[in-house]
Design a protein around this motif. Structure first.
Motif, short mmCIF file in Angstrom:
data_model
loop_
_atom_site.label_atom_id
_atom_site.label_comp_id
_atom_site.label_asym_id
_atom_site.label_seq_id
_atom_site.Cartn_x
_atom_site.Cartn_y
_atom_site.Cartn_z
N UNK A 183 0.82 -1.20 0.00
CA UNK A 183 0.00 0.00 0.00
C UNK A 183 0.86 1.26 0.00
N UNK A 184 1.93 1.26 0.78
CA UNK A 184 2.79 2.44 0.85
C UNK A 184 3.59 2.64 -0.44
N UNK A 185 4.00 1.55 -1.08
CA UNK A 185 4.71 1.68 -2.36
C UNK A 185 3.80 2.25 -3.42
N UNK A 186 2.54 1.83 -3.44
CA UNK A 186 1.59 2.33 -4.43
C UNK A 186 1.34 3.83 -4.24
N UNK A 187 1.39 4.28 -3.02
CA UNK A 187 1.10 5.70 -2.75
C UNK A 187 2.38 6.50 -2.51
N UNK A 188 3.51 6.01 -3.00
CA UNK A 188 4.79 6.68 -2.75
C UNK A 188 4.82 8.12 -3.25
N UNK A 189 4.29 8.41 -4.45
CA UNK A 189 4.31 9.83 -4.87
C UNK A 189 3.56 10.75 -3.90
N UNK A 190 2.43 10.30 -3.37
CA UNK A 190 1.68 11.13 -2.41
C UNK A 190 2.48 11.30 -1.12
N UNK A 191 3.13 10.22 -0.67
CA UNK A 191 3.94 10.29 0.55
C UNK A 191 5.06 11.31 0.37
N UNK A 192 5.71 11.28 -0.78
CA UNK A 192 6.80 12.23 -1.03
C UNK A 192 6.26 13.65 -1.15
N UNK A 193 5.10 13.80 -1.77
CA UNK A 193 4.51 15.14 -1.94
C UNK A 193 4.25 15.81 -0.59
#
Length: 512
Positions: A183-193
């Motif tokens: 789940x965290x890998x899929x949302x990595x761009x949002x996490x970085x943003x």
């Protein structure tokens, strides 16, 4: 009917026969050498024959056990996949957790079936056979072996009870870690943003430490059970060796109840390790037992739930009455609508209002908390998702998923209708345009059009469309709206949308 895995466990009795033949040949040779006689000619043949019998038994056990375990795991994987794809769920699992349930758990159970089940059958039958064989040479030696078995059984039961709970906790933590990581890998761009890398890293690190700690606990229990087994195995062989040696030397501190010859004593001593050999195999496979039973305990609730039977009647309309879906901390609905064989209904509302969840409930993928909805056969529903599934292959392969027998002419007609013609214009590969699972090189609108084209090509009477005009310019969106209105003359369409023009074109509107 006994499974192949259990039959494989009983084949270890043939291995015992080979061991007895080898031990007899060895004992006869040693006795002849001690007495200064020539080796009996049959002794080498017995040892070679015993070795060949044991080799054949080991190969046959492995072949039968693996074959039977693979059949079991394939059946389990099929059932779990069916349930994950078709069983209505109150809340869907994370992708990582679903992968663990559908792939890892059946593989774990396969290892359990291939290694532990035959070893358990052998552990129940082989020691009794060894006792009977040893008893023909020495009743006292057989009694010594039996006496060490009782405390060994109690020790293994204690170690096993401690290990079972630890294995269940380890599997649960591993599934949660897999789900969290994917789940965290899929949302990595949002996490970085949002600059949340440090917080997510701490979260993953804590879950990883939890899995490591639980794994150490399982290994500690496994080492404990192995230590118990090795202690009693060594003790039994040592006691038999001491008894046989003292009996031959006449040094027993009590009257000898039997008169042993060197051949009988050596035969009993050679067979003594065979008594605990099945337990060694069982201990070596005990970790598979712990993990296999923990995996089965996790998937049994899903296996015990019967798959819903789809209605037999073809689609004739759908009615939702006070349809309500409750998630933790929020509730969607109640929703009421009715649609016949044709027509278009628009579900609209702000982002997060539950439009996609209502579509999933209509498709039978989510269990409504309250209210009712007409059940529809899965074969009657076409879903044009907001993020359509793409598979590595060609554009033709991805579109033909909906209708494998469709001709290129039919596919090209749909491609033009949904506005994908410019994508193929000037390309020599045409429908052979390569597509990967990410849709690399395709815009968001093109990916949505592929999903819509697939739904149209299926020819199914009910279409569920999730944001079909998103990511499109005004002209392209108007063309898609006109297409949906035309299709709605022959099919029922329910669209989830923010587009005011699509809402205005619908025959009925449901606001969430």
């Amino acid at each position: 009917m006994m499974s192949k895995q259990k039959i494989a466990g009983l084949i270890w009795l043939v291995d015992v026969a080979g061991a007895a033949l080898f031990a007899w040949g060895l004992a006869a040779a040693v006795a002849a050498l001690a007495q200064g006689d020539a080796w009996p000619l049959i002794a080498p043949g017995a040892m070679i024959g015993g070795g060949l019998v044991r080799a054949a038994a080991s190969w046959l056990v492995q072949a039968m056990a693996v074959d039977g375990a693979q059949v079991t795991s394939m059946h389990l994987r099929h059932m779990m996949t069916q349930r994950l794809f078709t069983m209505p769920l109150s809340a869907g699992p994370l992708i990582g957790e679903a992968a663990v349930v559908a792939i890892d758990h059946p593989a774990t159970i396969e290892h359990y079936e291939a290694r532990f089940v035959p070893a358990r059958m052998a552990a129940a039958a082989v020691p009794l056979a060894v006792l009977a064989i040893v008893a023909f040479a020495s009743l006292i030696a057989a009694g010594i072996l039996l006496a060490t078995l009782i405390p060994f059984a109690f020790g293994m039961i204690l170690a096993g009870s401690l290990a079972r709970g630890a294995s269940e906790r380890q599997l649960a933590a591993l599934g949660q870690l897999s789900g969290l990581f994917v789940d965290r890998v899929r949302t990595l761009p949002i996490i970085r943003h949002f600059g949340a890398e440090e917080r997510i890293a701490r979260q993953v690190a804590a879950a990883t430490r939890d899995v490591a700690d639980r794994t150490i606990t399982v290994l500690r229990a496994a080492f404990l059970s192995s230590a118990i087994m090795e202690f009693f195995a060594a003790l039994s062989v040592a006691l038999v060796a001491v008894y046989c040696g003292f009996s031959l030397l006449g040094l027993l501190p009590f009257p000898d109840p039997e008169s042993l010859t060197l051949r009988e004593a050596f035969f009993a001593l050679a067979m003594a390790p065979e008594f605990y050999l099945p337990m060694r195999r069982l201990a070596a496979a005990y970790h598979e037992k712990q993990l296999g039973e923990a995996a089965m305990a996790q998937i049994e609730p899903m296996l015990a739930t019967d798959l819903p039977r789809p209605p037999e009647a073809p689609y004739a309309g759908a009615v939702a009455s006070a349809l309500t879906i409750a998630w933790p901390g929020r509730e969607i609905g109640p929703v009421d609508f009715a649609v016949g064989r044709c027509g278009m209904i628009a579900l609209t509302g702000p982002t997060g209002s539950g439009k996609t969840s209502v579509l999933a409930a209509i498709a039978g993928q989510i269990i409504p908390t309250a209210g009712s909805i007409t059940p529809i056969r899965p074969a009657d529903i076409a879903w044009a998702a907001q993020h359509p599934l793409l598979l590595p292959g060609s554009l033709r392969d991805n579109l033909a998923l909906a209708q494998p027998m469709a001709s290129d002419a039919d596919i090209l007609q749909i491609v033009e209708q949904v506005g994908l013609g410019p994508l193929l214009a000037g390309r020599p590969d045409g429908l052979n345009l390569p597509v990967d699972h990410r849709g690399s090189g395709l815009s968001g609108g093109e990916r949505r059009r592929i999903g819509l084209a697939r739904a149209l090509l299926s020819g199914r009477p009910m279409m569920l469309c999730d944001e079909p005009t998103a990511d499109l310019d005004a002209a392209s969106a108007a063309a898609i709206i006109a297409l949906l209105c035309a299709v709605a003359r022959d099919r029922a369409i329910i669209v989830a949308t923010h587009d005011a023009r699509l809402v205005a074109a619908a025959g009925a509107v449901v606001r969430l």
